[in-house]
Design an enzyme around this catalytic site. Sequence first.
Site, PDB file in Angstrom:
ATOM      1  N   LEU A  62       0.795  -1.138   0.016  1.00 44.49           N
ATOM      2  CA  LEU A  62      -0.018  -0.294   0.289  1.00 44.49           C
ATOM      3  C   LEU A  62       0.413   1.493  -0.018  1.00 44.49           C
ATOM      4  O   LEU A  62       1.445   2.003   1.117  1.00 44.49           O
ATOM      5  CB  LEU A  62      -0.917   0.086   1.140  1.00 44.49           C
ATOM      6  CG  LEU A  62      -1.953   0.872   1.239  1.00 44.49           C
ATOM      7  CD1 LEU A  62      -2.919   0.341   2.419  1.00 44.49           C
ATOM      8  CD2 LEU A  62      -1.899   2.414   1.363  1.00 44.49           C
ATOM      9  N   GLN A  75      -5.401   3.143  -6.469  1.00 43.38           N
ATOM     10  CA  GLN A  75      -6.396   2.975  -6.376  1.00 43.38           C
ATOM     11  C   GLN A  75      -7.640   3.633  -6.503  1.00 43.38           C
ATOM     12  O   GLN A  75      -8.884   3.791  -6.581  1.00 43.38           O
ATOM     13  CB  GLN A  75      -6.811   2.407  -4.565  1.00 43.38           C
ATOM     14  CG  GLN A  75      -7.924   1.407  -4.228  1.00 43.38           C
ATOM     15  CD  GLN A  75      -7.672   0.625  -3.236  1.00 43.38           C
ATOM     16  OE1 GLN A  75      -7.454   0.983  -2.476  1.00 43.38           O
ATOM     17  NE2 GLN A  75      -7.543  -0.761  -3.499  1.00 43.38           N
ATOM     18  N   PHE A  76      -7.288   4.995  -6.083  1.00 40.96           N
ATOM     19  CA  PHE A  76      -8.650   6.412  -6.324  1.00 40.96           C
ATOM     20  C   PHE A  76      -7.153   7.202  -6.718  1.00 40.96           C
ATOM     21  O   PHE A  76      -6.723   7.906  -6.231  1.00 40.96           O
ATOM     22  CB  PHE A  76      -8.993   6.671  -5.473  1.00 40.96           C
ATOM     23  CG  PHE A  76     -10.579   5.348  -4.727  1.00 40.96           C
ATOM     24  CD1 PHE A  76     -11.539   4.964  -5.478  1.00 40.96           C
ATOM     25  CD2 PHE A  76      -9.721   4.719  -3.994  1.00 40.96           C
ATOM     26  CE1 PHE A  76     -11.907   4.317  -5.501  1.00 40.96           C
ATOM     27  CE2 PHE A  76     -11.329   3.752  -3.325  1.00 40.96           C
ATOM     28  CZ  PHE A  76     -12.296   3.418  -4.214  1.00 40.96           C
ATOM     29  N   ASP A  99      -6.950  10.120  -5.379  1.00 44.79           N
ATOM     30  CA  ASP A  99      -7.388  11.018  -4.480  1.00 44.79           C
ATOM     31  C   ASP A  99      -6.172  10.744  -3.765  1.00 44.79           C
ATOM     32  O   ASP A  99      -5.700  11.554  -2.469  1.00 44.79           O
ATOM     33  CB  ASP A  99      -8.470  10.807  -3.414  1.00 44.79           C
ATOM     34  CG  ASP A  99     -10.000  11.239  -4.089  1.00 44.79           C
ATOM     35  OD1 ASP A  99     -10.613  11.639  -4.450  1.00 44.79           O
ATOM     36  OD2 ASP A  99      -9.973   9.866  -5.406  1.00 44.79           O
ATOM     37  N   HIS A 141     -13.101  10.253  -1.960  1.00 48.81           N
ATOM     38  CA  HIS A 141     -12.916   9.503  -3.186  1.00 48.81           C
ATOM     39  C   HIS A 141     -13.452  10.099  -4.532  1.00 48.81           C
ATOM     40  O   HIS A 141     -14.926   9.301  -5.468  1.00 48.81           O
ATOM     41  CB  HIS A 141     -14.140   8.511  -3.316  1.00 48.81           C
ATOM     42  CG  HIS A 141     -12.907   7.555  -1.466  1.00 48.81           C
ATOM     43  ND1 HIS A 141     -13.403   7.535  -0.412  1.00 48.81           N
ATOM     44  CD2 HIS A 141     -12.535   6.078  -2.095  1.00 48.81           C
ATOM     45  CE1 HIS A 141     -12.562   7.123   0.254  1.00 48.81           C
ATOM     46  NE2 HIS A 141     -12.096   5.573  -1.008  1.00 48.81           N
TER      47      HIS A 141
END
Lengths: 352, 327
Positions: free
Chosen positions: A51, A75-76, A78, A121
């Site tokens: 991560l 993943q996003f 953001d 998100h």
Amino acid sequence: MATIAQAIRMALHYGEENLQLAHVFGEDVGLPLGGVFTATQGLKTAWNSPLDERGIIGAAIGLAMAGKRCVAEIQFCDYIFNAIDLLKLAGNTCWSTNGDWNLPMTVMTPVGSGIRGSLYHSHSFDAMMTHIPGWKIVIPSNPKDTYGLLISCLKELNPTMFLMPKAMMYLGGDELIPGEPASGLKALIDKPVDKAAAENWQPQWPPELTDYSVEIGKGKIVREGTDITVVSYGRTLPLCAKAADQLSQEGIKAEVIDLRSLWPYDWELISKSILKTQCVLYVNEDTEVTNFGEHLIRRTVDEFFYNLSAPPKLLAGAFIPGVGLAHSLEMASVPQLNNIVEAIRSVIASKV
Amino acid sequence: MTTVDSATLLKIHDLMVKNRLLEERLITMFKQNQGFFWIGGPGEEAFNIPLGLQVKKGHGLDYDYLHLHYRSSGILMAMGMDPMDAIRQMKNSALDPHSGGRNFAGHFSMRKWNVAPITSPIEVQYLVAIGTAIAQRDHGGTGITIVNGGDAGTAEGDFASCLVWASRPKQELPMLIIVTNNEWGISTSAKTQHGEKHIADRGNAFGIKTQVINGNDVNESFAAIQEAMHYVRTQRKPFLLEAKVSRLYGHSSASGGMFNPNEEDPLPLLQKKLIAANLLSAEAIETLRAKYEEELRLLADQVKTEPQPDPHSIYDFTYWQQQGKYW
Ligand SMILES: Cc1ncc(C[n+]2csc(CCOP(=O)(O)OP(=O)(O)O)c2C)c(N)n1
């Protein structure tokens, strides 16, 4: 009809088989999840990374240096902000070495609002990303373009940023992707939700998938018209098309352009359209200050000031720190259909 | 510990002198207004030259990838880099093959030898190195990824990232992770910022093999690098090597580029040993020094005759093989 998520999967599968795509990786990209939007389910080269967004982009750069083509997912979007200097590094590597190194690599990341994602998100990334030279940046608004743009990214010799409008990931289009079966795709390539069935599941990839590509830098007219040019991309594009359809009943003929590539972008297409309609509305959902649409307005004014019969307009997200969770807040923070309809009307009304 | 044979010692010494004089020439160029900024590695030669000599040099996955920082001229000189090219970069000559006059001194790039471009942001090389190491893990063979950087930079999360990625269970990376510890980050003493005894100790938490060495000792450096490389090449696992080194001319030209007599200088240390062992005489050392000094002075003269980059070239290579304004 394939969804955007399925289109991504099929393009990546095609890349694995035909375009030397060697690594698809990121947080939860491999087994068991196959991506938080299922966009990497069933891919043989997909794997889970730590991560660590900075590590993900760094690893992608290194893989590209080693001649291994990869698609790295954040993943996003953001969560891409802590990796911006890695994106800058990827973008400046060819230039800083005076052409010694090139980095064929793709980063993909979901962007924008529309899933009630609240502060982290719902971010957009087009304004920030278009500030970073050395990348090619694309953002599809339907499954067929998704496939074609991703194939183009996989053939590129430069870093490519593939922005995925997250509100549309599970939406289908109205055109089949070349090689896509006319029906039954879900049964072939979606991992079953049932645990037991998912255990030894293997995707049945459509055998006829092709090299279908959408050239990076080419936009598309999705509604023809003569009264106003509306340029958009991503989540707001279908809303613009809808607005055009709605207004056509009032006799307003809006020409809607899906930009599809943010860098390079199809200035020729925009120019032709502006010269025809003499006015333009740019629509996107990133925050409005130092927005990519502001660049397009600057260029519009620079080049077409005397051809315009109305001030060019930008409709974008409010300049606030985030998109609030409540329905009422999200609706008020980023452009919605009614805002687009109003903006088109106001530009037309201001025509001299 | 392996001892370094006399011929290799002499070769190392020769390269150390040459590398030192190159850096001193670059500093002089800065002081003569023949370059805008100097940063480099004088004081790190006893570690960097033995490292460069043991690199498996070449292009592609079977050879070593290098992800270096701005004090690494010694490594590249030991690999055979032409000192003229470092001088060209100092002078931002159009003929600078590392960056075409675009980047600072010491920011080398040599794709033909797997040398990733050296870039100014501290520590990002520890992330990029992950990628070449993954490719080499999959490829097998004996090629490895080598990454280096300073001690202060290890406070960046990127250093921790590197340890995590390098030691993922059953997916360990063939990576030689180096920290050259000069106990300074520009003006900040490591003592005021770091509570860990050794930076290398941080590898222990990840099961990474580690070693702390005196990087000012040629024998110790050579042997430690040899052992660490052998381990990484054959075991295909990471090794974290921390070398204590000197920063002989301060951080960069921004701090004056002045010789710091309080730092231990590895060059006379080696020379004393070579003289004691009757491998070299003081006169021979002086002759060598004079020879390189003259050679490098001539190169610095020659670079003045080279063209500066064409202002029309600013857009070139924003994209691969692209020339001229691209939009
Ligand atoms: C990310 C980043 N932050 C700050 C700087 C400014 N800077 C340049 S060198 C340096 C100190 C680095 O110290 P260290 O890592 O110990 O390496 P050394 O220079 O001592 O070899 C700093 C703070 C930078 N280049 N990059």
